[in-house]
Scaffold this active site. Sequence first.
Site, PDB file in Angstrom:
ATOM      1  CG  HIS A  62      -1.743  -1.193   1.416  1.00 48.33           C
ATOM      2  ND1 HIS A  62      -3.062  -1.241   1.022  1.00 48.33           N
ATOM      3  CD2 HIS A  62      -1.467  -2.409   1.945  1.00 48.33           C
ATOM      4  CE1 HIS A  62      -3.565  -2.436   1.309  1.00 48.33           C
ATOM      5  NE2 HIS A  62      -2.614  -3.167   1.865  1.00 48.33           N
ATOM      6  CG  PHE A  63       3.908   1.933  -2.542  1.00 46.55           C
ATOM      7  CD1 PHE A  63       4.212   1.198  -1.402  1.00 46.55           C
ATOM      8  CD2 PHE A  63       4.679   1.729  -3.672  1.00 46.55           C
ATOM      9  CE1 PHE A  63       5.257   0.282  -1.379  1.00 46.55           C
ATOM     10  CE2 PHE A  63       5.742   0.817  -3.662  1.00 46.55           C
ATOM     11  CZ  PHE A  63       6.028   0.094  -2.520  1.00 46.55           C
ATOM     12  CG  ASP A 310      -0.725  -5.869   4.371  1.00 51.92           C
ATOM     13  OD1 ASP A 310      -1.124  -5.085   3.482  1.00 51.92           O
ATOM     14  OD2 ASP A 310      -1.404  -6.132   5.384  1.00 51.92           O
TER      15      ASP A 310
END
Length: 446
Positions: A62-63, A310
């Site tokens: 998740h950037f 993650d």
Amino acid sequence: MSKIIIKNATIVNEGRSFVGDVLIENEYIVAVDTFLTTPDDAQLIDAEGLWLMPGMIDDQVHFREPGLTHKGTIASESRAAVAGGITSYMEQPNTVPNAVTQDLLEEKYQIAATDSYANYSFLMGGTNTNLEELLKTNPKNVAGIKLFLGSSTGNMLVDNTEALEQIFSSTPLIIDVHCEDETTIRANLEEYKQKYGNAIPVSAHHLIRSTEACYLSSSKAVALAQKTGAKLHVFHLSTAKEMALFRNDIPLREKKITAEVCIHHLWFTNDDYETKGNSIKWNPAVKTAADREALWEALNDDRIDVIATDHAPHTWEEKSKSYLDAPSGGPLVQHALVALLEAHYQGRISVEKIVQKMAHNPAILFQVEKRGYIKPGFFADLVLVNPNDPWTVNKENILYHCGWSPFEGTTFKAKITHTFVNGHLAYANGVVSEKRAGKRLLFDRE
């Protein structure tokens, strides 16, 4: 023509380790052998005593861009990934706005095309109502579809049984799922609110987001995949009970239902909440030592196919709030590989198995074109590791935009020395090259 030759490395690839050389020309590996003659016009890297591995492929990050860039950006987090030996990533759709239309999905690709230090793909997000958009997803240049079967960070819960069955029955793409049963979690949360009010301790997190919540959801997803024939990949498994849902009696290429474990579930246990607090608050929750042991066992016997991170950064201000208000997730891409190598030194996993689970298997599972192996004709995505150069994680060497890590204060024995992305030396001895050499991942699918 740009040429680089890596000499005398211990090459870890396809289940074996041997001392040899690798020649890179422009973006590609052109030769791998026990001895190669050094071309006159090649840059020489003497890697004696170092391990050379394929660049790691992280299938779950998740950037935070667009919409949540105070936590991280595609540039900042891919930069940290390259420093951690991760050369390709697959990013999740719960950005703002959620990537649940083809136009919104493509906007993320456009950002990455100019900003990403590592190779990239973005998953298309599923909802209760966007089947038509999902079916427009191009299997050649999008990694897969992501469904939240339990709510996490964002608002993408897919809880309509009919909608789920339609998605599972309709798409040829891999369906990646977050599995936690929402009804169970809400009931558990109410129970703890009655006991503690708003002062629930973080040590209750694994009891609220419980084993039963995980198993109820993942077992339903597996049953639905078996019924429909869908390709199902279950993200971030955290419990011993769930291991019975997966098999190891057929090769990965033949599996239609596959499993993933994340670094934090392999490293931490619920006992660590006392000292780490919200910094190890993830969904699904870090659980017991017995659960952790079961995950390691399933990873090594191939019921679990892939290791991921993650990676999910939040600001320290956000994580410092009370248990109920602190978001779940933490930054991991810079430290995942060295944490696994530390586990290797503890006798938990071989170096060859690490490469299998973080490079080969993601490439096989997602059918990534020409990546994940050290082979002639493949892109030169490579990482060099000094197996004996201890260092300690601290604020000064953390590259995440959020500026913190759950591994702060941890000393790792192995250190990443070089990372190559598409033949470009993207990271060397603590310095990230400012050239952003990442490319869009492509997939060898019909």
